[in-house]
Design a protein around this motif. Sequence first.
Motif, PDB file in Angstrom:
ATOM      1  N   LEU A   1       0.829  -1.206   0.000  1.00 39.09           N
ATOM      2  CA  LEU A   1       0.000   0.000   0.000  1.00 39.09           C
ATOM      3  C   LEU A   1       0.866   1.259   0.000  1.00 39.09           C
ATOM      4  CD1 LEU A   1      -2.868  -0.960   2.480  1.00 39.09           C
ATOM      5  CD2 LEU A   1      -2.976  -0.822  -0.012  1.00 39.09           C
ATOM      6  N   GLN A   2       1.936   1.252   0.778  1.00 40.30           N
ATOM      7  CA  GLN A   2       2.845   2.392   0.811  1.00 40.30           C
ATOM      8  C   GLN A   2       3.569   2.544  -0.522  1.00 40.30           C
ATOM      9  OE1 GLN A   2       5.153   1.030   4.148  1.00 40.30           O
ATOM     10  NE2 GLN A   2       4.082   2.346   5.625  1.00 40.30           N
ATOM     11  N   GLN A   3       3.991   1.437  -1.092  1.00 43.29           N
ATOM     12  CA  GLN A   3       4.677   1.476  -2.385  1.00 43.29           C
ATOM     13  C   GLN A   3       3.792   2.087  -3.468  1.00 43.29           C
ATOM     14  OE1 GLN A   3       5.829  -2.624  -3.065  1.00 43.29           O
ATOM     15  NE2 GLN A   3       7.827  -2.324  -2.099  1.00 43.29           N
ATOM     16  N   GLN A   4       2.517   1.727  -3.441  1.00 41.95           N
ATOM     17  CA  GLN A   4       1.590   2.234  -4.447  1.00 41.95           C
ATOM     18  C   GLN A   4       1.302   3.713  -4.258  1.00 41.95           C
ATOM     19  OE1 GLN A   4       0.581   0.392  -7.042  1.00 41.95           O
ATOM     20  NE2 GLN A   4      -0.432   2.193  -7.897  1.00 41.95           N
ATOM     21  N   ALA A   5       1.290   4.157  -2.990  1.00 43.73           N
ATOM     22  CA  ALA A   5       0.919   5.543  -2.690  1.00 43.73           C
ATOM     23  C   ALA A   5       2.052   6.529  -2.907  1.00 43.73           C
ATOM     24  CB  ALA A   5       0.428   5.648  -1.248  1.00 43.73           C
ATOM     25  N   ILE A   6       3.295   6.065  -2.861  1.00 41.49           N
ATOM     26  CA  ILE A   6       4.438   6.972  -2.913  1.00 41.49           C
ATOM     27  C   ILE A   6       4.463   7.731  -4.236  1.00 41.49           C
ATOM     28  CG2 ILE A   6       6.309   5.669  -4.021  1.00 41.49           C
ATOM     29  CD1 ILE A   6       6.586   7.047  -0.478  1.00 41.49           C
ATOM     30  N   ALA A   7       4.894   8.997  -4.201  1.00 39.25           N
ATOM     31  CA  ALA A   7       4.861   9.842  -5.402  1.00 39.25           C
ATOM     32  C   ALA A   7       5.773   9.322  -6.495  1.00 39.25           C
ATOM     33  CB  ALA A   7       5.245  11.279  -5.043  1.00 39.25           C
ATOM     34  N   ALA A   8       6.981   8.922  -6.135  1.00 37.46           N
ATOM     35  CA  ALA A   8       7.933   8.449  -7.141  1.00 37.46           C
ATOM     36  C   ALA A   8       9.061   7.687  -6.480  1.00 37.46           C
ATOM     37  CB  ALA A   8       8.488   9.623  -7.941  1.00 37.46           C
ATOM     38  N   ILE A   9       9.702   6.839  -7.266  1.00 38.55           N
ATOM     39  CA  ILE A   9      10.876   6.090  -6.841  1.00 38.55           C
ATOM     40  C   ILE A   9      12.111   6.777  -7.408  1.00 38.55           C
ATOM     41  CG2 ILE A   9      12.073   3.876  -6.955  1.00 38.55           C
ATOM     42  CD1 ILE A   9       9.298   2.595  -7.454  1.00 38.55           C
ATOM     43  N   HIS A  10      13.057   7.095  -6.536  1.00 35.07           N
ATOM     44  CA  HIS A  10      14.289   7.759  -6.959  1.00 35.07           C
ATOM     45  C   HIS A  10      15.370   6.723  -7.243  1.00 35.07           C
ATOM     46  CE1 HIS A  10      18.286   9.550  -6.073  1.00 35.07           C
ATOM     47  NE2 HIS A  10      17.794  10.573  -6.744  1.00 35.07           N
ATOM     48  N   LEU A  11      16.107   6.954  -8.325  1.00 36.51           N
ATOM     49  CA  LEU A  11      17.240   6.103  -8.682  1.00 36.51           C
ATOM     50  C   LEU A  11      18.508   6.942  -8.705  1.00 36.51           C
ATOM     51  CD1 LEU A  11      15.660   4.231 -11.733  1.00 36.51           C
ATOM     52  CD2 LEU A  11      15.999   3.268  -9.446  1.00 36.51           C
ATOM     53  N   LYS A  12      19.513   6.556  -7.907  1.00 36.04           N
ATOM     54  CA  LYS A  12      20.819   7.172  -8.053  1.00 36.04           C
ATOM     55  C   LYS A  12      21.387   6.780  -9.413  1.00 36.04           C
ATOM     56  CE  LYS A  12      21.764   6.718  -3.079  1.00 36.04           C
ATOM     57  NZ  LYS A  12      22.665   6.113  -2.068  1.00 36.04           N
ATOM     58  N   GLN A  13      22.350   7.558  -9.913  1.00 34.94           N
ATOM     59  CA  GLN A  13      22.890   7.235 -11.234  1.00 34.94           C
ATOM     60  C   GLN A  13      23.499   5.836 -11.252  1.00 34.94           C
ATOM     61  OE1 GLN A  13      24.737  10.238 -13.759  1.00 34.94           O
ATOM     62  NE2 GLN A  13      26.504   8.903 -14.036  1.00 34.94           N
TER      63      GLN A  13
END
Length: 299
Positions: free
Chosen positions: A188-200
């Motif tokens: 549920l938290q994963q779905q609600a989060i605005a975005a996933i950040h990726l380091k380079q």
Amino acid sequence: MSKPLVQVAIAILLHQGKVLVGWRHAEQHQGNKHEFPGGKVESGETTEHACRREVLEEVGIDITDWHAFDSIQFEYEDVIVHLHLFHGIVSDHQLSDIRVPWAWFKRAELQDLNFPKANQAILKRLYAPQVIKISEQITLLKTLAEQQMMYWRVPVSPEHLLNIAELSVEQLSRVIVNVSLWKELNPLQQQAIAAIHLKQSQLMQLRKGDLKVGQRYIAACHDTESAEHAQNIGCDAILLSPVLETLSHPNSDTLGWEQFSLIAQKIHIPIFALGGLQLADLAKAQSYGAYGIAGQRSI
């Protein structure tokens, strides 16, 4: 009596930060509304092949490289539609082949168009605030302006997982976390989060098909190679840095606005300028091809 379930393939076509939109004729289902290219998936056809065929038939261009973007089911009074979304890049040489009445719109302009109700989730995914606050203090989330998101730049820890658990769904919808922390969240938290950040470094280990369908990804990039890779594997947006010298890295090499602009010209997904910027720099950043800006101390 059960309603018919219709499988539909939808194309999100991108070029220089804009999205291609058309108009549904009055006699069509949900007529007299704006639309994205697409149509029903035919028997024996994959959803991606249907998307490519519909774009060729309706728009007049053949896109061969697609990224699975989202999957949405919506129930109307008379039918249930299952939308299979893909996004693709339109090259410069294809622009002249696009048929009338298809036209390009900025992402912010999409909110003012009259789309079918089933498309509201698509519009939410395509739109993002133009300012990203970067902080290690989750309490600052309460002070954010309405047109801002926060990248909560912290590592995985029991304390930070407890902090996430205390946030509402509405609050989570404005928070960006790194992929390492995201993986530790519940579904549920994963779905609600605005975005996933990726380091380079995390970004460059991924390939097309590795990103989770239905999740927004923002990748940290520092050069043309990484920016193009982020676009090629299907990321939603890029944090491009450092544009200017920062207090935390006073002697680091910077891109400068000219190099930033050269990279932006090659990228069709939104770019957030990062590094030494203040809120007053938003308009300048956009004049060099940025969608928005991000920062820590001065945002």
